[in-house]
Design an enzyme around this catalytic site. Structure first.
Site, PDB file in Angstrom:
ATOM      1  N   ARG A  91       0.849  -1.191   0.000  1.00 12.38           N
ATOM      2  CA  ARG A  91       0.000   0.000   0.000  1.00 12.38           C
ATOM      3  C   ARG A  91       0.887   1.244   0.000  1.00 12.38           C
ATOM      4  NH1 ARG A  91      -5.237   1.720  -0.751  1.00 12.38           N
ATOM      5  NH2 ARG A  91      -6.068   2.946   0.955  1.00 12.38           N
ATOM      6  N   THR A 366     -10.302   0.336  -9.321  1.00 10.92           N
ATOM      7  CA  THR A 366      -9.218  -0.460  -8.759  1.00 10.92           C
ATOM      8  C   THR A 366      -9.280  -1.730  -9.572  1.00 10.92           C
ATOM      9  OG1 THR A 366      -9.493   0.595  -6.640  1.00 10.92           O
ATOM     10  CG2 THR A 366      -8.569  -1.627  -6.581  1.00 10.92           C
ATOM     11  N   THR A 384      -4.203  -0.647  -7.040  1.00  8.25           N
ATOM     12  CA  THR A 384      -5.014   0.508  -7.425  1.00  8.25           C
ATOM     13  C   THR A 384      -4.207   1.787  -7.508  1.00  8.25           C
ATOM     14  OG1 THR A 384      -7.035   1.726  -6.826  1.00  8.25           O
ATOM     15  CG2 THR A 384      -5.607   1.080  -5.014  1.00  8.25           C
ATOM     16  N   SER A 437      -7.809   1.174   3.772  1.00  5.69           N
ATOM     17  CA  SER A 437      -8.272   0.620   2.498  1.00  5.69           C
ATOM     18  C   SER A 437      -9.480  -0.281   2.711  1.00  5.69           C
ATOM     19  CB  SER A 437      -7.146  -0.207   1.866  1.00  5.69           C
ATOM     20  OG  SER A 437      -7.601  -0.865   0.709  1.00  5.69           O
ATOM     21  N   GLY A 459     -14.078   0.490  -4.035  1.00  6.39           N
ATOM     22  CA  GLY A 459     -14.087   1.315  -2.825  1.00  6.39           C
ATOM     23  C   GLY A 459     -14.803   0.569  -1.705  1.00  6.39           C
TER      24      GLY A 459
HETATM   25  O1  DON Z   1      -8.040   1.099  -1.012  1.00  7.61           O
HETATM   26  C1  DON Z   1      -9.213   1.415  -1.206  1.00  7.61           C
HETATM   27  O2  DON Z   1     -10.146   1.026  -0.528  1.00  7.61           O
HETATM   28  C2  DON Z   1      -9.535   2.295  -2.384  1.00  7.61           C
HETATM   29  N1  DON Z   1      -8.385   3.065  -2.765  1.00  7.61           N
HETATM   30  C3  DON Z   1     -10.012   1.419  -3.479  1.00  7.61           C
HETATM   31  C4  DON Z   1     -10.455   2.237  -4.636  1.00  7.61           C
HETATM   32  C5  DON Z   1     -11.353   1.515  -5.512  1.00  7.61           C
HETATM   33  O3  DON Z   1     -11.694   0.371  -5.330  1.00  7.61           O
HETATM   34  C6  DON Z   1     -11.851   2.347  -6.604  1.00  7.61           C
HETATM   35  N2  DON Z   1     -12.625   1.587  -7.440  1.00  7.61           N
HETATM   36  N3  DON Z   1     -13.703   1.354  -7.315  1.00  7.61           N
END
Ligand code: DON
Length: 553
Positions: A91, A366, A384, A437, A459
């Protein structure tokens, strides 16, 4: 007679079931077909799942630029054939000069700087993460894993309908940065589907990484150019930040559900603890008896989600910096209390569940891929740039996009970030800290053997998408492709809204509304990539919501 009819019905349903891709000796499921093919080629030439995961990761950095990356970070969950499991945390980290209020203006208002431009970027972890994985768990020479991506970048590849559309759709942000405008938008002469997309700058960067290893990215020519570009554009990442970036190898979280063992993501992911808590709450409610997609099953699952997301807002952050109360969050007595607080008939208003505020936001920027080899090794990777095309800034002369992962922190604790997430003190910005995350690569074991491997982007919806596919497979007995295809839903406590994909019938929605839910119809939720181990077969299930593919041998 009734029994026979039921059996006939079951057979008919099975006949109409969506079919996964089946193979005996290896399986690769990714979001993009060139990357899938590269992963398969690595397996076929004797590489293991981790080798293939590294090669796929570099390939996606070329062919799936919205999320595939070398300028971002992520997690790799690994299970080796001998039963060892590990979680590689690459990360991004906050730069050393980052500070709690760095995204607030003079009036104390949050600015857009945490989402767009050079200041949004955390120190990338992908390249060092892949090198760490390859050295410790892979079997092939490094250069061999990077070269296919070099070639794809140098020669180019035909752009898919989806990727061409995604680039064009992101023109507003990308065009603010001359390098991004030139490379990804051809200075306004947008790429059409089928056109060849070559990235010579990226090819040169990848070629150096192939020859010199991660050292080039963190201490060599790439590091130097990146730090210089940062300096020229007000970014914070320095040579020292790059040099000091460290991968952390962590113990995965493990738990049990209906006799299955769940191996999943620990902090700084909020996903694994969520999966384990929600499964714990669900087990013993009897929700599964109502059947997949029924209002009752959705009700119990949404109530478990609502309760976990209230905890997430309060208690989750980078455990290297704050004390995440994992034992309390997973304490059977606490889980029992959560379960007991669910009214079987009525939605609990979120205002009665906890303090803190989240707001919904969907996107799928992501990416997750899942790989299993013939020896029994598994790699599940979610990585991501955070938002689509990350910060939208491309490092000058280097050809890769920089992440905007800093926005996963609480830029202003108590106020919404890009996903509308309002998060607490535990996730405030501190130098070298990792932002919280939701990424949740997960492995399910049955009788100690791999049974299901999966993950997703999305997300905050990631956690619930992973939960739902697991429940579909474990509780509702769906085959893996059906489990992935099945319509999804999402509740994240606040706002007090139940998001549902179009696949849910109006009658089901009406039943849920009657129970007290505010239902919002949403487009596709998540992009799951799953593999199930079944009767000696590897069953690969890409998500039909995407252009993803599965290939095996
Ligand atoms: O680490 C995380 O939770 C976010 N940066 C993930 C972002 C993500 O999944 C965007 N796409 N939908």
């Amino acid at each position: 007679m009734r029994r026979i009819l039921l059996l006939l019905l079951a057979a008919a349903i099975a006949a109409f079931a969506a079919q996964p891709v089946r193979a005996r000796h290896g399986m690769v499921v990714t979001r993009e077909r060139h990357a899938t093919a590269i992963g398969l080629a690595v397996l076929q030439s004797g590489g293991n799942a981790v080798d293939a995961a590294v090669a796929v990761g570099f390939a996606l950095a070329v062919t799936h630029p919205t999320a595939g990356n070398i300028g971002g970070g992520g997690f790799m969950l690994v299970r080796m054939a001998d039963g060892r499991t590990t979680f590689l945390d690459f990360r991004e980290r906050a730069p050393g000069a980052a500070s709690r209020n760095m995204y607030l203006d003079a009036a104390g208002k949050a600015t857009e700087d945490s989402t767009i431009g050079y200041r949004a970027a955390g120190v990338p972890g992908t390249v060092r993460g892949f090198e760490y994985a390859a050295k410790k768990y892979g079997s092939k020479p490094w250069a061999e894993l990077v070269r296919p991506a070099v070639e794809l970048a140098a020669k180019g590849f035909p752009l898919s309908y989806g990727t061409a559309g995604s680039l064009r759709g992101s023109a507003r942000g990308l065009s603010r940065f001359p390098e991004s405008n030139r490379i990804f938008l051809r200075d306004g002469k947008y790429y059409e589907p089928g056109e060849t997309f070559a990235q010579p700058d990226l090819a040169r960067t990848l070629e150096r990484i192939a020859r010199l290893g991660a050292k080039d990215f963190y201490e060599g020519e790439t590091a130097r150019l990146l730090a210089q570009d940062m300096k020229e554009h007000g970014g914070l990442i320095t040579l020292a930040d790059l040099r000091n970036y460290a991968v952390v190898e962590r113990q995965p979280l493990t738990g049990a559900y209906r006799g299955y063992t769940i191996v999943t993501a620990p902090p700084p992911s909020s996903g694994g603890v969520g999966i384990l808590q929600m499964l714990g709450v669900l087990e013993g409610t009897g929700f599964e008896k109502a059947g997949a997609g029924s209002a009752t099953a959705v009700h119990y699952m949404a109530e478990a989600m609502r309760r976990y997301f209230a905890d997430r807002a309060e208690h989750l952050g980078d455990a290297d910096f704050v004390k995440v109360p994992l034992p309390s969050l997973l304490d059977p007595a606490y889980i029992l209390r959560l379960r007991g607080s669910i009214d079987p008939e009525r939605a609990t208003a979120s205002s009665q569940v906890h303090a803190g505020v989240f707001a919904a936001h969907e996107s799928a920027e992501t990416t997750h891929y899942t790989i299993a080899d013939g020896q029994g090794n598994i790699a599940a990777v979610t990585y991501t740039l955070n938002g689509g095309y990350g910060s939208r800034a491309t490092a000058a002369g280097l050809g890769f996009l920089l992440n905007n992962e800093m926005d996963d922190f609480a830029p202003k604790p108590g106020e919404a970030n890009m996903y509308g997430l309002i998060q607490g003190e535990f996730n405030a910005i501190q130098p070298n800290k990792r932002p919280l995350s939701s990424m949740t690569p997960t492995i399910v074991l049955r009788e100690g053997k791999p049974w299901l491997v999966l993950g997703s982007p999305g997300g905050p919806t990631i956690i619930n998408s992973v939960l739902e596919v697991m429940v579909n497979a474990i509780d509702f007995g769906m085959n893996v492709q059906d489990a992935v295809n099945w319509p999804r839903f999402h509740h994240q406590w606040l706002p007090d809204v139940l998001n549902m994909e179009a696949g849910y019938s109006p009658d089901t929605v009406a039943l849920l509304e009657k129970r007290g839910y505010t239902v919002k119809r949403v487009g596709a939720q998540g992009e799951v990539a799953a593999i199930r181990f079944h009767d000696g077969w590897l069953e690969g299930a890409p998500d039909p919501r995407t252009e993803g593919t599965a290939e095996g041998h």
